[in-house]
Scaffold this motif. Structure first.
Motif, PDB file in Angstrom:
ATOM      1  N   ASP A   1       0.788  -1.223   0.000  1.00 24.46           N
ATOM      2  CA  ASP A   1       0.000   0.000   0.000  1.00 24.46           C
ATOM      3  C   ASP A   1       0.827   1.282   0.000  1.00 24.46           C
ATOM      4  O   ASP A   1       0.367   2.303  -0.510  1.00 24.46           O
ATOM      5  CB  ASP A   1      -0.962   0.007   1.189  1.00 24.46           C
ATOM      6  N   GLU A   2       2.026   1.249   0.571  1.00 20.61           N
ATOM      7  CA  GLU A   2       2.829   2.468   0.671  1.00 20.61           C
ATOM      8  C   GLU A   2       3.998   2.455  -0.302  1.00 20.61           C
ATOM      9  O   GLU A   2       4.644   1.431  -0.503  1.00 20.61           O
ATOM     10  CB  GLU A   2       3.361   2.624   2.089  1.00 20.61           C
ATOM     11  N   ALA A   3       4.267   3.616  -0.892  1.00 16.01           N
ATOM     12  CA  ALA A   3       5.410   3.752  -1.801  1.00 16.01           C
ATOM     13  C   ALA A   3       6.713   3.562  -1.024  1.00 16.01           C
ATOM     14  O   ALA A   3       6.788   3.857   0.166  1.00 16.01           O
ATOM     15  CB  ALA A   3       5.390   5.123  -2.465  1.00 16.01           C
ATOM     16  N   GLY A   4       7.721   3.059  -1.711  1.00 12.34           N
ATOM     17  CA  GLY A   4       9.022   2.862  -1.086  1.00 12.34           C
ATOM     18  C   GLY A   4       9.899   1.960  -1.943  1.00 12.34           C
ATOM     19  O   GLY A   4       9.516   1.553  -3.040  1.00 12.34           O
ATOM     20  N   GLU A   5      11.080   1.667  -1.421  1.00 13.01           N
ATOM     21  CA  GLU A   5      12.019   0.780  -2.116  1.00 13.01           C
ATOM     22  C   GLU A   5      12.348  -0.406  -1.225  1.00 13.01           C
ATOM     23  O   GLU A   5      12.538  -0.252  -0.014  1.00 13.01           O
ATOM     24  CB  GLU A   5      13.309   1.525  -2.465  1.00 13.01           C
ATOM     25  N   TYR A   6      12.413  -1.565  -1.829  1.00  9.05           N
ATOM     26  CA  TYR A   6      12.710  -2.804  -1.126  1.00  9.05           C
ATOM     27  C   TYR A   6      13.865  -3.510  -1.840  1.00  9.05           C
ATOM     28  O   TYR A   6      13.915  -3.528  -3.073  1.00  9.05           O
ATOM     29  CB  TYR A   6      11.480  -3.718  -1.106  1.00  9.05           C
ATOM     30  N   THR A   7      14.754  -4.111  -1.053  1.00  4.83           N
ATOM     31  CA  THR A   7      15.899  -4.813  -1.632  1.00  4.83           C
ATOM     32  C   THR A   7      15.532  -6.261  -1.915  1.00  4.83           C
ATOM     33  O   THR A   7      15.060  -6.988  -1.036  1.00  4.83           O
ATOM     34  CB  THR A   7      17.105  -4.771  -0.665  1.00  4.83           C
ATOM     35  N   ILE A   8      15.756  -6.660  -3.164  1.00  2.00           N
ATOM     36  CA  ILE A   8      15.602  -8.048  -3.587  1.00  2.00           C
ATOM     37  C   ILE A   8      16.983  -8.678  -3.497  1.00  2.00           C
ATOM     38  O   ILE A   8      17.958  -8.105  -3.974  1.00  2.00           O
ATOM     39  CB  ILE A   8      15.083  -8.133  -5.037  1.00  2.00           C
ATOM     40  N   PHE A   9      17.079  -9.869  -2.908  1.00  2.00           N
ATOM     41  CA  PHE A   9      18.378 -10.517  -2.764  1.00  2.00           C
ATOM     42  C   PHE A   9      18.259 -12.015  -3.010  1.00  2.00           C
ATOM     43  O   PHE A   9      17.181 -12.592  -2.865  1.00  2.00           O
ATOM     44  CB  PHE A   9      18.955 -10.256  -1.363  1.00  2.00           C
ATOM     45  N   CYS A  10      19.368 -12.632  -3.387  1.00  2.00           N
ATOM     46  CA  CYS A  10      19.415 -14.083  -3.544  1.00  2.00           C
ATOM     47  C   CYS A  10      19.477 -14.683  -2.145  1.00  2.00           C
ATOM     48  O   CYS A  10      20.340 -14.315  -1.349  1.00  2.00           O
ATOM     49  CB  CYS A  10      20.633 -14.506  -4.364  1.00  2.00           C
ATOM     50  N   ASN A  11      18.558 -15.600  -1.839  1.00  2.00           N
ATOM     51  CA  ASN A  11      18.515 -16.192  -0.510  1.00  2.00           C
ATOM     52  C   ASN A  11      19.048 -17.626  -0.483  1.00  2.00           C
ATOM     53  O   ASN A  11      18.796 -18.368   0.456  1.00  2.00           O
ATOM     54  CB  ASN A  11      17.098 -16.118   0.072  1.00  2.00           C
ATOM     55  N   VAL A  12      19.801 -17.997  -1.521  1.00  2.00           N
ATOM     56  CA  VAL A  12      20.461 -19.299  -1.577  1.00  2.00           C
ATOM     57  C   VAL A  12      21.949 -19.027  -1.761  1.00  2.00           C
ATOM     58  O   VAL A  12      22.335 -18.362  -2.725  1.00  2.00           O
ATOM     59  CB  VAL A  12      19.944 -20.147  -2.768  1.00  2.00           C
ATOM     60  N   ILE A  13      22.785 -19.515  -0.858  1.00  2.00           N
ATOM     61  CA  ILE A  13      24.230 -19.293  -1.003  1.00  2.00           C
ATOM     62  C   ILE A  13      24.647 -19.966  -2.307  1.00  2.00           C
ATOM     63  O   ILE A  13      24.525 -21.168  -2.454  1.00  2.00           O
ATOM     64  CB  ILE A  13      24.989 -19.860   0.188  1.00  2.00           C
ATOM     65  N   CYS A  14      25.135 -19.157  -3.255  1.00  2.00           N
ATOM     66  CA  CYS A  14      25.308 -19.662  -4.618  1.00  2.00           C
ATOM     67  C   CYS A  14      26.708 -19.494  -5.190  1.00  2.00           C
ATOM     68  O   CYS A  14      26.903 -19.720  -6.373  1.00  2.00           O
ATOM     69  CB  CYS A  14      24.290 -18.990  -5.536  1.00  2.00           C
TER      70      CYS A  14
END
Length: 128
Positions: free
Chosen positions: A101-114
């Motif tokens: 619902d609220e504007a903003g920025e979110y960090t997408i990250f790899c959640n598997v040690i690769c």
């Protein structure tokens, strides 16, 4: 002497796990034909693809208050995604429908040690 051998064996085993984490599918997985997850189509679709060691885009945008579906797929290696501050945990491939619902920025990250550049696998989800 035994302590040194134990450390050496542990280091070799850890290295092997890191290398195989970004390896491809096993022969059994490829033969089963289950490498495709159905893409969800609810609202806006955000298609995120991972390869060694990057995502297909640096930034993904959605509109605040509108439902959207994240479709994730590992194109090369074995990866996953998490999104900081949101309940998203997808590994290898899958979909998740969200509404922010609220504007903003979110960090997408790899959640598997690769592998060696795992820490560099980040992108942004911008909610406008």
């Amino acid at each position: 002497m035994n302590k040194k051998w134990g450390l050496l064996v542990s280091a070799v085993a850890l290295s092997a796990m890191l290398v195989t984490a970004c390896g491809g599918e096993s022969k059994d997985q490829a033969a089963s034909g289950n490498s495709e997850a159905p893409a969800a189509t609810t609202g806006t679709a955000v298609n995120i693809e991972a390869s060694n060691w990057k995502f297909n885009q640096d930034t993904f945008e959605v509109k605040a208050g509108e439902e959207f579906t994240i479709n994730f797929k590992s194109e090369e290696g074995f990866h996953g995604i998490g999104i900081q501050g949101l309940d998203v945990d997808i590994q290898k491939e899958g979909s998740k429908t969200l509404k922010i619902d609220e504007a903003g920025e979110y960090t997408i990250f790899c959640n598997v040690i690769c592998g060696p550049d795992h820490g560099k696998m980040v992108a942004k989800l911008v909610v406008k």
